[in-house]
Write an enzyme that holds these catalytic residues in place. Sequence first.
Site, PDB file in Angstrom:
ATOM      1  N   LYS A  23       0.833  -1.200   0.000  1.00  0.00           N
ATOM      2  CA  LYS A  23       0.000   0.000   0.000  1.00  0.00           C
ATOM      3  C   LYS A  23       0.871   1.255   0.000  1.00  0.00           C
ATOM      4  CE  LYS A  23      -3.898  -0.560   2.293  1.00  0.00           C
ATOM      5  NZ  LYS A  23      -4.551  -0.850   3.601  1.00  0.00           N
ATOM      6  N   ARG A  93      -3.250   3.081   8.376  1.00  0.00           N
ATOM      7  CA  ARG A  93      -3.556   1.917   7.553  1.00  0.00           C
ATOM      8  C   ARG A  93      -2.398   0.931   7.563  1.00  0.00           C
ATOM      9  NH1 ARG A  93      -4.806   4.634   1.812  1.00  0.00           N
ATOM     10  NH2 ARG A  93      -6.137   2.800   1.580  1.00  0.00           N
ATOM     11  N   GLY A 102      -6.531 -10.373   8.001  1.00  0.00           N
ATOM     12  CA  GLY A 102      -6.079 -10.571   9.376  1.00  0.00           C
ATOM     13  C   GLY A 102      -5.297  -9.376   9.881  1.00  0.00           C
ATOM     14  N   MET A 104      -4.530  -5.408  10.713  1.00  0.00           N
ATOM     15  CA  MET A 104      -5.393  -4.469  11.405  1.00  0.00           C
ATOM     16  C   MET A 104      -6.240  -3.654  10.432  1.00  0.00           C
ATOM     17  SD  MET A 104      -4.535  -1.372  13.965  1.00  0.00           S
ATOM     18  CE  MET A 104      -4.797  -0.104  12.729  1.00  0.00           C
ATOM     19  N   ARG A 337      -3.692  -1.352  -6.362  1.00  0.00           N
ATOM     20  CA  ARG A 337      -2.870  -2.559  -6.247  1.00  0.00           C
ATOM     21  C   ARG A 337      -3.266  -3.506  -7.367  1.00  0.00           C
ATOM     22  NH1 ARG A 337      -5.851  -4.737  -0.865  1.00  0.00           N
ATOM     23  NH2 ARG A 337      -7.921  -4.921  -1.754  1.00  0.00           N
ATOM     24  N   HIS A 456      -2.724 -41.971   2.401  1.00  0.00           N
ATOM     25  CA  HIS A 456      -3.198 -42.730   1.252  1.00  0.00           C
ATOM     26  C   HIS A 456      -4.318 -41.990   0.532  1.00  0.00           C
ATOM     27  CE1 HIS A 456      -5.692 -45.834  -0.743  1.00  0.00           C
ATOM     28  NE2 HIS A 456      -4.512 -46.342  -1.068  1.00  0.00           N
ATOM     29  N   ARG A 562       4.068 -46.846  -9.488  1.00  0.00           N
ATOM     30  CA  ARG A 562       4.103 -47.669  -8.276  1.00  0.00           C
ATOM     31  C   ARG A 562       3.528 -49.032  -8.638  1.00  0.00           C
ATOM     32  NH1 ARG A 562       1.664 -42.872  -7.124  1.00  0.00           N
ATOM     33  NH2 ARG A 562       2.639 -41.475  -5.606  1.00  0.00           N
ATOM     34  N   ARG A 618       9.066 -48.274 -10.425  1.00  0.00           N
ATOM     35  CA  ARG A 618       9.633 -48.577  -9.106  1.00  0.00           C
ATOM     36  C   ARG A 618       9.293 -50.004  -8.700  1.00  0.00           C
ATOM     37  NH1 ARG A 618       7.564 -45.328  -3.927  1.00  0.00           N
ATOM     38  NH2 ARG A 618       5.712 -46.570  -4.316  1.00  0.00           N
ATOM     39  N   GLU A 748      15.656 -41.442  -0.626  1.00  0.00           N
ATOM     40  CA  GLU A 748      14.602 -41.119   0.341  1.00  0.00           C
ATOM     41  C   GLU A 748      15.005 -41.439   1.767  1.00  0.00           C
ATOM     42  OE1 GLU A 748      11.133 -43.425  -0.722  1.00  0.00           O
ATOM     43  OE2 GLU A 748      12.374 -45.008  -1.558  1.00  0.00           O
ATOM     44  N   SER A 767      16.114 -40.437  -8.056  1.00  0.00           N
ATOM     45  CA  SER A 767      14.839 -39.740  -7.995  1.00  0.00           C
ATOM     46  C   SER A 767      14.511 -39.519  -6.523  1.00  0.00           C
ATOM     47  CB  SER A 767      13.750 -40.563  -8.671  1.00  0.00           C
ATOM     48  OG  SER A 767      12.514 -39.907  -8.533  1.00  0.00           O
ATOM     49  N   GLY A 769      12.623 -39.199  -3.362  1.00  0.00           N
ATOM     50  CA  GLY A 769      11.322 -39.535  -2.791  1.00  0.00           C
ATOM     51  C   GLY A 769      11.176 -38.687  -1.543  1.00  0.00           C
ATOM     52  N   THR A 770      10.675 -37.480  -1.744  1.00  0.00           N
ATOM     53  CA  THR A 770      10.744 -36.517  -0.632  1.00  0.00           C
ATOM     54  C   THR A 770       9.679 -36.738   0.440  1.00  0.00           C
ATOM     55  OG1 THR A 770       9.579 -35.001  -2.080  1.00  0.00           O
ATOM     56  CG2 THR A 770      11.944 -34.668  -1.827  1.00  0.00           C
ATOM     57  N   ASN A 771       8.686 -37.584   0.180  1.00  0.00           N
ATOM     58  CA  ASN A 771       7.743 -37.893   1.269  1.00  0.00           C
ATOM     59  C   ASN A 771       8.486 -38.659   2.363  1.00  0.00           C
ATOM     60  OD1 ASN A 771       5.935 -36.908  -0.550  1.00  0.00           O
ATOM     61  ND2 ASN A 771       4.953 -38.860  -0.973  1.00  0.00           N
ATOM     62  N   ASP A 772       9.116 -39.763   1.956  1.00  0.00           N
ATOM     63  CA  ASP A 772       9.867 -40.542   2.936  1.00  0.00           C
ATOM     64  C   ASP A 772      11.069 -39.769   3.462  1.00  0.00           C
ATOM     65  OD1 ASP A 772       8.828 -43.119   3.681  1.00  0.00           O
ATOM     66  OD2 ASP A 772       8.944 -43.662   1.565  1.00  0.00           O
ATOM     67  N   CYS A 834      10.154 -37.395  -7.286  1.00  0.00           N
ATOM     68  CA  CYS A 834       8.846 -38.008  -7.529  1.00  0.00           C
ATOM     69  C   CYS A 834       7.964 -37.966  -6.284  1.00  0.00           C
ATOM     70  CB  CYS A 834       9.002 -39.435  -8.037  1.00  0.00           C
ATOM     71  SG  CYS A 834       9.821 -40.531  -6.878  1.00  0.00           S
ATOM     72  N   TYR A 854      14.220 -32.984 -13.774  1.00  0.00           N
ATOM     73  CA  TYR A 854      12.768 -32.985 -13.932  1.00  0.00           C
ATOM     74  C   TYR A 854      12.079 -33.078 -12.575  1.00  0.00           C
ATOM     75  CZ  TYR A 854      12.845 -38.022 -13.008  1.00  0.00           C
ATOM     76  OH  TYR A 854      13.022 -39.239 -12.408  1.00  0.00           O
TER      77      TYR A 854
END
Length: 878
Positions: A23, A93, A102, A104, A337, A456, A562, A618, A748, A767, A769-772, A834, A854
Amino acid sequence: MATKYVYLFSEGNGSMRELLGGKGANLAEMTNLGMPVPQGFTVTTEACTRYYDDGQKIASEIEAEIDKYVTEMEKITGKNFGDPNNPLLVSVRSGSRASMPGMMDTVLNLGLNDEVVAGLAKLTGNERFAYDSYRRFIQMFSDVVMEVSKKDFEEIIDEMKEKKGVALDTELDAADMKEMVKLFKAYFKKQKGVDFPSDPKEQLMESVKAVFRSWNNELAIVYRRMNDIPGSWGTAVNVQAMVYGNMGETSGTGVAFTRDPATGEKILYGEFLMNAQGEDVVAGIRTPQTIDQLKQVMPQAYDEFVALSGKLEKHYKDMQDMEFTIENKKLYMLQTRNGKRTAAAALKIAVDMVDEGMISEKDAILKVDPKQLDALLHPQFEAAALKAAKPVGKGLAASPGAACGKVYFTAHEAVAAVNDRKEKVVLVRVETSPEDIEGMYAAEGILTARGGNTSHAAVVARAMGTCCVAGCGDVAIDEAGGYFTLGGEKIKEGDYISLDGSTGNIYVGQIPTVETKITGMFEKFMSWADKVRTLGIRTNADSPADAAKAIEFGAEGIGLTRTEHMFFEADRIPAIREMICSETEEQRKKALAKLEPMQQSDFEGIYEAMEGMPVTIRYLDPPLHEFLPTEEHDIEALAKTQGKTVAEIKAIITSLHEFNPMMGHRGCRLSVTYPEIAAMQTRAIIKAAINMKKAHPEWENFVPELMIPLIGEVNEFVFIKNVVVKTADELIEQSGSDLKYMVGTMIEIPRACITADEIATEAEFFSFGTNDLTQMTFGFSRDDAGKFLNDYYAKKIFESDPFERIDQVGVGKLMETAVQLGKKARPGIKLGICGEHGGDPSSVEFCHKIGLGYVSCSPFRVPIARLAAAQAALKDEE
Ligand code: ADP
Ligand code: MG
Ligand code: MG
């Protein structure tokens, strides 16, 4: 030199967002453009950070600087703070770099007290206006600075209107306003035990502090987490001379967009109210008029506004959202804006502006938020119906889109309802497991009580493009009773509910949905993105149908198939169970032999769908117990086919129980124990590939990528690779094919990252495996983290969910290490990701930065990844 904490509007400019907030920077920019902007100053975001560093105090030097700038402002405006004969009134402001709910609310008319208001009345000859301004100020200041609710004051106003027998606040006269001021002040004193502050300087400092405080209120924190805004940014405060839209019938206030924010159509779109101030327009106190009506009411001001808005759009090269006020026929600009817009509008505006020659294709790419594309690919609720509906609960927004259907609690019931009765269904479960797949396919939406963003339900729903709200802990399911409760409502089987997978909101009853269609404009826009990105975009797909969908969305290969997902279909699960129940290698081989042709034909289908593009497959990953039955009748059936007793089968199930299945006997560990599994899968992959290669000699670069999961030690990899290579080479030799293939691994496990140089001497690709990897790096179970992560956000330990957005500091460091070590040991090593992060825009940007080749994500996220990759490449150029 001492830090400068305060800037006049005339000292700043539009590029100073970081310091002045959006602003403030834009008020400065409009000032520089010579537009009619009431003048003032901005207290910087650094002052806010400093306020927190100093233990929530404003340092005396900053206070002195603010004082000095008040004096500056007095010189510029020729009015004086607290001077009844010529009073300067200001608005206070908030304004951070990115506009944020959120923060003020604005305080208007600050500087009024009993003496000043009397002076203002005399000066303007308008007593009603003066006291109306004063009562507004008391109301706003009490509400946003002193925590006395605005509603209480509204009640006092309503009582007064009733007593007078009028409907609108404009019908209250000067005497009423005066009376109201008295009542407001008395109410304030009753609530706070002190008089309403009458010293303008004190009013100002208290307001500045309140803005700083609001940076850390709950709503702001949640919003920042959802939108990747760091808490360290802080907010600025703007102090601006008041102009008065409430001076009578030749004054007014309004808001307008340079294009329609819903459709993107190029028309001036907005509303205004005569004799009104600030928020009156949006607050719905009176019904505003549309902006084109201003042409009749005040033609001059209208023409000037049209000219200014055109100028602003050209200047910012983006659709503008503007606020203006007219004081006695004179137009003032109060804000501009880049306007928020729907996904459809974002796309249209970006493409139109390129066609109009206003921006380049590259500019256009940066104008669309990748996350917004979701809305173009999934059904959405009708906007009006959604606005009118009230949610009964909220879970994780796990898979976007909108769903409305009848509640069923089992996959079986869901499938029956869809197939037999042609009903639309929402599947409601505590959590889902692979056995629920068919029901999940049949359902419009999925709601679970447990599980996080990589549960899952979440992962599978995203892959299917089905709406899913996961992990709503308030959902209490009584399956036997055939109902669940939520937010005090009891929802029975067959009752309608509606799910919003983009917000996580859950509604009782039906909210109509609208389908979306991919338009030519989408294709055009995405082709621009493809031209600039350097990251490849692949998809996670387990079936030819998923693969085909992903290609439609622009995928260039498969980064993860998978194999286990293929085992759950009705005709396969018996064979895999037979394999698990085998006692000897011979028995196991026999069972595996049954699976082999099925897997082979699956792979042929997937290769065919991908038309020679790269495919990464895999090897079996989950712990074996996941394949075993849990229901009594299924156990009995298995006992029968296996020629075993129910007790024996139960003993096998018990023996497979693990305390920590995610860290148990799974991934490559299965093939270490049972190399025949890896051998079977290799045969299926390679035979399918040999056949395809023969059928499609034109697939020149067709090289299947065989991926061993969960490697933590190079010797593990070597052991399995030997099995794979021996099996594959034999088959290739026998067939006389010239098929090439690659063997690589998922990265992973933290140990794999820090020994990536050793692993890369053997593995031809990585590759992530960023979840694990996230789970193991934090030591957080991804299935349980949902339970406590909320406390982490609330206590500001975390700003975002590491399962959704790569934790760049920790997990990211491990990834970078693996990339560097891997490249050192094997220059030119293929690198990809992946995990679910592959479809998250900020994570995609990170992958670009660390030099991956990739990213791979679920089919419906492919367009998001394409755009995010393009934006990452453009940001890199800068
Ligand atoms: P928000 O970010 O919620 O829009 P703003 O600070 O923009 O908050 O202000 C709220 C309302 O007050 C807007 O309608 C704005 O135009 C009006 N307003 C703010 N400052 C002034 C001022 N100096 N004079 C008149 N109206 C003002
Ligand atoms: Mg505003
Ligand atoms: Mg894994």
